[in-house]
Design a protein around this motif. Sequence first.
Motif, PDB file in Angstrom:
ATOM      1  N   TYR A 158       0.802  -1.235   0.000  1.00 29.97           N
ATOM      2  CA  TYR A 158       0.000   0.000   0.000  1.00 29.97           C
ATOM      3  C   TYR A 158       0.838   1.291   0.000  1.00 29.97           C
ATOM      4  O   TYR A 158       0.285   2.396  -0.033  1.00 29.97           O
ATOM      5  N   THR A 159       2.126   1.161   0.042  1.00 31.69           N
ATOM      6  CA  THR A 159       2.966   2.372   0.108  1.00 31.69           C
ATOM      7  C   THR A 159       2.970   3.118  -1.225  1.00 31.69           C
ATOM      8  O   THR A 159       2.886   2.513  -2.291  1.00 31.69           O
ATOM      9  N   GLN A 160       3.055   4.451  -1.133  1.00 32.95           N
ATOM     10  CA  GLN A 160       3.080   5.348  -2.287  1.00 32.95           C
ATOM     11  C   GLN A 160       4.451   6.025  -2.343  1.00 32.95           C
ATOM     12  O   GLN A 160       4.880   6.622  -1.351  1.00 32.95           O
ATOM     13  N   ILE A 161       5.081   5.964  -3.505  1.00 34.49           N
ATOM     14  CA  ILE A 161       6.417   6.563  -3.636  1.00 34.49           C
ATOM     15  C   ILE A 161       6.371   7.668  -4.681  1.00 34.49           C
ATOM     16  O   ILE A 161       6.158   7.420  -5.871  1.00 34.49           O
ATOM     17  N   GLY A 162       6.545   8.918  -4.198  1.00 29.99           N
ATOM     18  CA  GLY A 162       6.362  10.095  -5.050  1.00 29.99           C
ATOM     19  C   GLY A 162       7.432  10.245  -6.122  1.00 29.99           C
ATOM     20  O   GLY A 162       8.551   9.716  -6.001  1.00 29.99           O
ATOM     21  N   SER A 163       7.116  11.029  -7.135  1.00 31.26           N
ATOM     22  CA  SER A 163       7.966  11.229  -8.317  1.00 31.26           C
ATOM     23  C   SER A 163       9.406  11.577  -7.961  1.00 31.26           C
ATOM     24  O   SER A 163       9.666  12.429  -7.109  1.00 31.26           O
ATOM     25  N   GLY A 164      10.324  10.966  -8.649  1.00 30.49           N
ATOM     26  CA  GLY A 164      11.725  11.341  -8.531  1.00 30.49           C
ATOM     27  C   GLY A 164      12.383  10.957  -7.223  1.00 30.49           C
ATOM     28  O   GLY A 164      13.537  11.323  -6.997  1.00 30.49           O
ATOM     29  N   ALA A 165      11.689  10.243  -6.351  1.00 26.98           N
ATOM     30  CA  ALA A 165      12.345   9.782  -5.121  1.00 26.98           C
ATOM     31  C   ALA A 165      13.452   8.789  -5.486  1.00 26.98           C
ATOM     32  O   ALA A 165      13.354   8.077  -6.482  1.00 26.98           O
ATOM     33  N   ILE A 166      14.516   8.787  -4.669  1.00 26.82           N
ATOM     34  CA  ILE A 166      15.632   7.868  -4.885  1.00 26.82           C
ATOM     35  C   ILE A 166      15.789   7.038  -3.624  1.00 26.82           C
ATOM     36  O   ILE A 166      16.060   7.586  -2.550  1.00 26.82           O
ATOM     37  N   LEU A 167      15.592   5.746  -3.731  1.00 29.26           N
ATOM     38  CA  LEU A 167      15.651   4.878  -2.547  1.00 29.26           C
ATOM     39  C   LEU A 167      17.031   4.242  -2.458  1.00 29.26           C
ATOM     40  O   LEU A 167      17.474   3.572  -3.392  1.00 29.26           O
ATOM     41  N   MET A 168      17.677   4.464  -1.329  1.00 28.26           N
ATOM     42  CA  MET A 168      19.072   4.038  -1.176  1.00 28.26           C
ATOM     43  C   MET A 168      19.159   2.528  -0.927  1.00 28.26           C
ATOM     44  O   MET A 168      18.205   1.893  -0.486  1.00 28.26           O
ATOM     45  N   PRO A 169      20.321   1.948  -1.181  1.00 28.37           N
ATOM     46  CA  PRO A 169      20.472   0.495  -1.162  1.00 28.37           C
ATOM     47  C   PRO A 169      20.075  -0.159   0.157  1.00 28.37           C
ATOM     48  O   PRO A 169      20.447   0.316   1.232  1.00 28.37           O
ATOM     49  N   GLY A 170      19.335  -1.226   0.064  1.00 26.17           N
ATOM     50  CA  GLY A 170      19.098  -2.100   1.194  1.00 26.17           C
ATOM     51  C   GLY A 170      18.071  -1.640   2.196  1.00 26.17           C
ATOM     52  O   GLY A 170      17.808  -2.332   3.177  1.00 26.17           O
ATOM     53  N   ILE A 171      17.449  -0.480   1.972  1.00 29.42           N
ATOM     54  CA  ILE A 171      16.491  -0.011   2.978  1.00 29.42           C
ATOM     55  C   ILE A 171      15.149  -0.732   2.840  1.00 29.42           C
ATOM     56  O   ILE A 171      14.836  -1.305   1.800  1.00 29.42           O
ATOM     57  N   THR A 172      14.401  -0.709   3.944  1.00 24.16           N
ATOM     58  CA  THR A 172      13.063  -1.274   3.951  1.00 24.16           C
ATOM     59  C   THR A 172      12.068  -0.165   4.290  1.00 24.16           C
ATOM     60  O   THR A 172      12.204   0.495   5.319  1.00 24.16           O
TER      61      THR A 172
END
Lengths: 259, 259, 259
Positions: free
Chosen positions: C169-183
Amino acid sequence: MKFNNNFQLIGKNINIGKNVSIGDRTVVYDNVRIGDNSIIANDSVIGEPVNDYYHNKEYINPETIIGENSLIRSHSIIYAGTTIGRELQTGHRVTIRENSRIGRNCSIGTMCDLQDQVVIGDYCRLHSSVHVGQKTVIKNFVFIYPSVIFTNDPTPPSDVWLGVTVGEYTQIGSGAILMPGITIGKNCLIGAGSVPAKDFDDYSVVMGNPGRRIGDIREVKSRKFDGPYYPWMYHFDRGMPWKGIGYEEWLKKNKADGE
Amino acid sequence: MKFNNNFQLIGKNINIGKNVSIGDRTVVYDNVRIGDNSIIANDSVIGEPVNDYYHNKEYINPETIIGENSLIRSHSIIYAGTTIGRELQTGHRVTIRENSRIGRNCSIGTMCDLQDQVVIGDYCRLHSSVHVGQKTVIKNFVFIYPSVIFTNDPTPPSDVWLGVTVGEYTQIGSGAILMPGITIGKNCLIGAGSVPAKDFDDYSVVMGNPGRRIGDIREVKSRKFDGPYYPWMYHFDRGMPWKGIGYEEWLKKNKADGE
Amino acid sequence: MKFNNNFQLIGKNINIGKNVSIGDRTVVYDNVRIGDNSIIANDSVIGEPVNDYYHNKEYINPETIIGENSLIRSHSIIYAGTTIGRELQTGHRVTIRENSRIGRNCSIGTMCDLQDQVVIGDYCRLHSSVHVGQKTVIKNFVFIYPSVIFTNDPTPPSDVWLGVTVGEYTQIGSGAILMPGITIGKNCLIGAGSVPAKDFDDYSVVMGNPGRRIGDIREVKSRKFDGPYYPWMYHFDRGMPWKGIGYEEWLKKNKADGE
């Protein structure tokens, strides 16, 4: 060489102007009008049917208009129901969705992705990979640099689409992300990588995440001569209607024409 | 299977090496040279004519060179006037504009967009969707991760193009935006999402917007063993010329060769 | 009109369901299975051979499965060895690499770039130009907006790939950058342009670079009615399995089915 008459005109009511070149494997669907002297390069699609096409046997393709003297580079897809003014230039692999209106003398770079219901003025330039969300409104003479994103949903996912509005002459730096529903004034400079999340007045220079007003654009110095560079229209005329006569003269002429 | 001799060699002065495979619908224009054992996959264009082609009947296509043992994946477009060394590997839908020079053993990922007048060294890797602005200079062994943007205009729009320069061995994390005219030293780590706006010395770790030096890369620990991971050349050799012999040995050998 | 039986089925062991349409110039390689009623538009590739194909004469293409009722838009490339559930929808020029698993009822937007070894749940929506790095794990009902980047290498370049995990159900907004290995937990809202670099609990709202928890999603107000908008499943059902019956009822039904 580039044009071997190996394209497809599909269906009915296609109106191709004089001296139009169409590239190999390019497909033109129903109800498309292309202005005189335009070039549509290879592997493109003009009048791409919208989703309904796949499921509805009664489907009628909405009208698509491309103005005269346009140059659409290869592998571009322009959906049905969109109207584009004369002298459009695109890069490769551009996608323009349905029911948008784009003015004259615009340039839309390689891999730009314009969603539906977008309004873009005249003499705008979108560099590579710009993403324009639904209901974005961009006024005349706006330049947008690579990978800028126009968002529109303040509470995703929802059916509330609040498009961004950008005023005339504004410059939006690479990778900026414009948050839903904001209005950027005229003659602003939105810094590369900034994330503007509220309205900004005319002449604002905006930087950072979140975007903050850090100054007045009229104080930004030229790198070429001694003095302020902005408003840029006094120092840059490539492709602009004031080329040769100068911005001031063009303004006067415009005013006179309008009277 | 993938190669059915359904491609087009257009015009004159095309020089295709031995054992070259060209995919279906791929087009090769005038004055293109392709090295031995190269593979150009389907739907690509090599030697794409520059803008003048559309308007000038006297147009002559500048020379395009692709080195031997290269693999160009499908739907890629390489403009005329660019020279690329041996063992190039590309992803799909890559665009490489005119008058650029790319060294040997480079890899250029899916949807990368290289503008004109770019200089890239040997053994560089550009992951997906990297945008390289005009006049960018990238030295040898630089790795660039997805969606990095190299800008070049400090006062947009203008005709002042200040390309970014990146030193050897530097790593540039995903989505970083490099501001016009800056120089990044050797052996730096530019963090994902950072926006470097000034020069950085060798061995800098840079993070944030605006980018700030937050440490020395030689203090960054490995996630696999106890101790520092950088300089990375001592711990990573996939595709590198020191594979098998080690970086130190390769350096010595290189020095000896140079004497 | 769109389908003229001008495609290519190549090699052996191809299993095309009933009532499948395949567009012009689309190529289907060995060991591909396509479910009933699916539409594969023009200029696509299904079962694109992996790198080994170019060098190994004994190469066997891994099995590729596309579920029923899928719609793959033009110029998309799906590599061999990937399995996708029913009712997939893609935009144009999508790239999906080998050995990934994608659930049912997913939508993958124009120019998305999914690397290998990705796992995506059911009813996920990736908007345009999302880059999904190797080993990313995305649970059910996650929506991802344009140009989001999932990274995976904490010490580039290395062979340590730490994929990001995103909860339901999570929403990830435009242009976000998710760093390695995170939850990222369930029911989070990751703000546009943010750079999350650590784990975040369920219901977090995350903004900024680096990403910081700025609140609880259950406190975010609707723009349409008086009161909180999240969890969004109570207010949005387009394309969701609770359409018509409501999220609460669907949950109960699901639970009953599971007993």
